[in-house]
Design a protein around this motif. Sequence first.
Motif, PDB file in Angstrom:
ATOM      1  N   LEU A   1       6.237  -8.720  27.120  1.00 56.67           N
ATOM      2  CA  LEU A   1       5.656  -7.598  26.401  1.00 56.67           C
ATOM      3  C   LEU A   1       4.147  -7.655  26.495  1.00 56.67           C
ATOM      4  N   LYS A   2       3.518  -6.587  26.120  1.00 59.89           N
ATOM      5  CA  LYS A   2       2.068  -6.515  26.148  1.00 59.89           C
ATOM      6  C   LYS A   2       1.493  -7.423  25.070  1.00 59.89           C
ATOM      7  N   ARG A   3       0.470  -8.184  25.447  1.00 60.67           N
ATOM      8  CA  ARG A   3      -0.138  -9.112  24.494  1.00 60.67           C
ATOM      9  C   ARG A   3      -0.744  -8.333  23.332  1.00 60.67           C
ATOM     10  N   PRO A   4      -0.352  -8.633  22.103  1.00 58.57           N
ATOM     11  CA  PRO A   4      -0.868  -7.873  20.953  1.00 58.57           C
ATOM     12  C   PRO A   4      -2.324  -8.216  20.675  1.00 58.57           C
ATOM     13  N   ALA A   5      -3.009  -7.306  20.013  1.00 56.46           N
ATOM     14  CA  ALA A   5      -4.410  -7.527  19.671  1.00 56.46           C
ATOM     15  C   ALA A   5      -4.573  -8.516  18.540  1.00 56.46           C
ATOM     16  N   GLU A   6      -3.540  -8.656  17.717  1.00 57.68           N
ATOM     17  CA  GLU A   6      -3.612  -9.592  16.598  1.00 57.68           C
ATOM     18  C   GLU A   6      -2.233 -10.164  16.349  1.00 57.68           C
ATOM     19  N   SER A   7      -2.211 -11.256  15.600  1.00 55.79           N
ATOM     20  CA  SER A   7      -0.957 -11.958  15.363  1.00 55.79           C
ATOM     21  C   SER A   7      -0.040 -11.136  14.477  1.00 55.79           C
ATOM     22  N   ALA A   8       1.256 -11.262  14.724  1.00 57.71           N
ATOM     23  CA  ALA A   8       2.236 -10.565  13.889  1.00 57.71           C
ATOM     24  C   ALA A   8       2.328 -11.175  12.506  1.00 57.71           C
ATOM     25  N   ALA A   9       1.838 -12.407  12.348  1.00 57.95           N
ATOM     26  CA  ALA A   9       1.858 -13.051  11.032  1.00 57.95           C
ATOM     27  C   ALA A   9       0.822 -12.470  10.094  1.00 57.95           C
ATOM     28  N   GLY A  10      -0.094 -11.663  10.603  1.00 57.02           N
ATOM     29  CA  GLY A  10      -1.103 -11.058   9.750  1.00 57.02           C
ATOM     30  C   GLY A  10      -2.484 -11.263  10.337  1.00 57.02           C
ATOM     31  N   SER A  11      -3.438 -10.550   9.779  1.00 55.28           N
ATOM     32  CA  SER A  11      -4.809 -10.665  10.252  1.00 55.28           C
ATOM     33  C   SER A  11      -5.738 -10.447   9.077  1.00 55.28           C
ATOM     34  N   GLY A  12      -6.898 -11.103   9.142  1.00 51.90           N
ATOM     35  CA  GLY A  12      -7.886 -10.903   8.106  1.00 51.90           C
ATOM     36  C   GLY A  12      -7.616 -11.715   6.864  1.00 51.90           C
ATOM     37  N   LEU A  13      -7.991 -11.157   5.722  1.00 56.91           N
ATOM     38  CA  LEU A  13      -7.943 -11.914   4.465  1.00 56.91           C
ATOM     39  C   LEU A  13      -6.528 -12.183   3.983  1.00 56.91           C
ATOM     40  N   LEU A  14      -5.566 -11.386   4.378  1.00 55.26           N
ATOM     41  CA  LEU A  14      -4.196 -11.582   3.919  1.00 55.26           C
ATOM     42  C   LEU A  14      -3.395 -12.511   4.830  1.00 55.26           C
ATOM     43  N   ALA A  15      -3.986 -12.953   5.932  1.00 56.10           N
ATOM     44  CA  ALA A  15      -3.240 -13.727   6.927  1.00 56.10           C
ATOM     45  C   ALA A  15      -2.761 -15.090   6.432  1.00 56.10           C
ATOM     46  N   PRO A  16      -3.530 -15.860   5.623  1.00 52.60           N
ATOM     47  CA  PRO A  16      -3.098 -17.223   5.295  1.00 52.60           C
ATOM     48  C   PRO A  16      -1.754 -17.319   4.590  1.00 52.60           C
ATOM     49  N   PHE A  17      -1.375 -16.337   3.793  1.00 51.28           N
ATOM     50  CA  PHE A  17      -0.130 -16.414   3.034  1.00 51.28           C
ATOM     51  C   PHE A  17       0.831 -15.317   3.480  1.00 51.28           C
ATOM     52  N   GLU A  18       2.110 -15.596   3.334  1.00 51.27           N
ATOM     53  CA  GLU A  18       3.119 -14.584   3.603  1.00 51.27           C
ATOM     54  C   GLU A  18       3.163 -13.552   2.475  1.00 51.27           C
ATOM     55  N   SER A  19       3.863 -12.476   2.707  1.00 54.34           N
ATOM     56  CA  SER A  19       3.861 -11.361   1.751  1.00 54.34           C
ATOM     57  C   SER A  19       4.422 -11.775   0.396  1.00 54.34           C
ATOM     58  N   HIS A  20       5.533 -12.531   0.405  1.00 56.39           N
ATOM     59  CA  HIS A  20       6.135 -12.892  -0.876  1.00 56.39           C
ATOM     60  C   HIS A  20       5.239 -13.844  -1.660  1.00 56.39           C
ATOM     61  N   VAL A  21       4.386 -14.632  -0.965  1.00 52.71           N
ATOM     62  CA  VAL A  21       3.446 -15.503  -1.675  1.00 52.71           C
ATOM     63  C   VAL A  21       2.402 -14.673  -2.408  1.00 52.71           C
ATOM     64  N   TRP A  22       1.904 -13.629  -1.739  1.00 55.15           N
ATOM     65  CA  TRP A  22       0.936 -12.758  -2.402  1.00 55.15           C
ATOM     66  C   TRP A  22       1.564 -12.054  -3.601  1.00 55.15           C
ATOM     67  N   TYR A  23       2.822 -11.667  -3.493  1.00 56.67           N
ATOM     68  CA  TYR A  23       3.489 -11.019  -4.626  1.00 56.67           C
ATOM     69  C   TYR A  23       3.596 -11.981  -5.810  1.00 56.67           C
ATOM     70  N   LEU A  24       3.903 -13.245  -5.534  1.00 55.15           N
ATOM     71  CA  LEU A  24       4.004 -14.233  -6.611  1.00 55.15           C
ATOM     72  C   LEU A  24       2.635 -14.499  -7.237  1.00 55.15           C
ATOM     73  N   ILE A  25       1.578 -14.547  -6.423  1.00 52.11           N
ATOM     74  CA  ILE A  25       0.234 -14.755  -6.965  1.00 52.11           C
ATOM     75  C   ILE A  25      -0.161 -13.574  -7.851  1.00 52.11           C
ATOM     76  N   LEU A  26       0.123 -12.362  -7.402  1.00 48.26           N
ATOM     77  CA  LEU A  26      -0.184 -11.180  -8.212  1.00 48.26           C
ATOM     78  C   LEU A  26       0.597 -11.201  -9.520  1.00 48.26           C
ATOM     79  N   THR A  27       1.846 -11.631  -9.470  1.00 46.17           N
ATOM     80  CA  THR A  27       2.639 -11.746 -10.688  1.00 46.17           C
ATOM     81  C   THR A  27       2.034 -12.755 -11.650  1.00 46.17           C
ATOM     82  N   ALA A  28       1.554 -13.884 -11.112  1.00 46.35           N
ATOM     83  CA  ALA A  28       0.943 -14.911 -11.964  1.00 46.35           C
ATOM     84  C   ALA A  28      -0.328 -14.393 -12.624  1.00 46.35           C
ATOM     85  N   VAL A  29      -1.149 -13.670 -11.856  1.00 48.39           N
ATOM     86  CA  VAL A  29      -2.402 -13.141 -12.415  1.00 48.39           C
ATOM     87  C   VAL A  29      -2.121 -12.127 -13.514  1.00 48.39           C
ATOM     88  N   LEU A  30      -1.128 -11.282 -13.329  1.00 50.57           N
ATOM     89  CA  LEU A  30      -0.833 -10.241 -14.323  1.00 50.57           C
ATOM     90  C   LEU A  30      -0.125 -10.784 -15.552  1.00 50.57           C
TER      91      LEU A  30
END
Length: 544
Positions: free
Chosen positions: A149-178
């Motif tokens: 396949l064509k080489r993607p411009a960015e990783s499928a795991a994410g890019s930028g500030l949200l890349a270090p954690f998976e989606s469900h981790v961010w949801y749990l962090i948001l739940t903890a903050v709220l």
Amino acid sequence: MELIISSICNATFCEAVYDNPLIESQLTKTQIELLALAEELNGKHLKIGTYNNYPLSWTERADNGTLIGGGVAFTIIDILREKFNFTFEVVIPNNNFEFGGSRPEDSLIGLVNSSKVDMVAAFMPTLYKLKDLVSSSVDIDEGVWVMMLKRPAESAAGSGLLAPFESHVWYLILTAVLSYGPCITLLTRLRSKLIKDHERYIPLSPSCWFVYGAFIKQGTTLSPEANTTRVLFATWWLFIILLSAFYTANLTAFLTLSKFTLAIETPRDLYKKNYRWVATQGGTIEYAVRDPDEDIHYLNQMISNGRAEFRSVSNSEDYLTMVKGGAVLVKDRTGIDHMMYADYLNKARQGIEETSRCTYVIAPNSFMKKNRAFIFPKNSKLKKLFDPILTNLLQAGIVNFLKNRDLPSTKICPLDLQSKDRRLRNSDLMMTYLIMVIGLAAAIAVFIMEIIIKKCFHIRLKTEGPRPKRTRANRVRFQNHDETQPPPYESLFGRNSRYKMTDQFQTKIINGREYWVVDTVSGDTRLIPMRTPSAFLYQRQRRM
């Protein structure tokens, strides 16, 4: 020892031991039969079928109109020809198919099954359902089909500030903050009811601001004295410290490394994400997808909805055009490696930068694996005669060498390019811009709400009557100030000062720090730090 000698001789120059006429009386029945077959084949003319599948097999037309075979398959045929002294002509199917077609002449299987050729010099899969139609030689390699396949411009795991954690981790962090702010209010209210002391519960608004401030590593004006409240605060701070450490480390890795995580890694991903993919028409992939007994038969549904396509092209660059358009190419690994290497060399000759030459990438997991061999008509004598030579070639590693001799020793355009000059792109900082926009929009919305509330509240006060005048007791801001805490600087000046103000202040230096020595209205003496940068730490306000 026999295998070593066969490897050195390349199964071409040296004859087997049983060819020595001095020991013919000691030959076995099988050896005698092979000698008879070799004598029968000597000087014969064979018809050998093949098809275009570069670099394993292909054909070229000579000036006199005859077909000339090339590739790994015909290198092996040349070895067999020199050993058994036969001649051959090349026959190709009408549609360049391995399987299928309305007539026997349309595919290689049809040519062999109808005995129009004596054998097929091509890497054909050894399928169980074909054993009643054709005979297969010993396995000469294991075919591995992969996805390009064509080489993607960015990783499928994410890019930028949200890349270090998976989606469900961010949801749990948001739940903890709220949820942690209301938890602090609930627990401190419960404690204030069960334990009667001077410390009151923390309202919801200060609790939420404490949680938010600690989340972005800011201080707080709250100063709890009860051990229960201190443990709550320390727990949240510890959570934030560990979370920040993990986030910072992973963010650094994501922004500095060039390794990609592809969105397509297995055939199941093609089906789940409904990716468009293409394969060779009349090839092994089409046969396996349409066969209900194969593991990848679930992809047959993608053919009906137009997401899967089978094409037969004369030039491999046509496949590259499809991949550039977003399709996934499914082909055998050897063919794809040669396509990628040829594309890389073309871009190098054109002067394209090194970082832009690897346009394509191969998925880490294989699409399908099948053993491959030459095929013969049913009950053909050639199979028994050629199998020992093919076995020697395979065990000597000659087949694998022929497949990869035109490729570099290093991996071609790997998933990880090992780039050392990774620069941040706008896509990496997109979340930063988004936070700024959201923050400004939220501030404007709150500002508008404050104006609306103020106006509505002012109108309601006017309708109810005049506001009562503020008394002196109401104007005293520091009436209930805790004497054990450092005094706020506002209390040193103004009418409501709790200290006796004189024209000259007495100062004293203690441990290298200068203090004001002041007397309170009650007759006590207090030391107040001078207004140095560190003195701002004492500027706090007691919230009731």
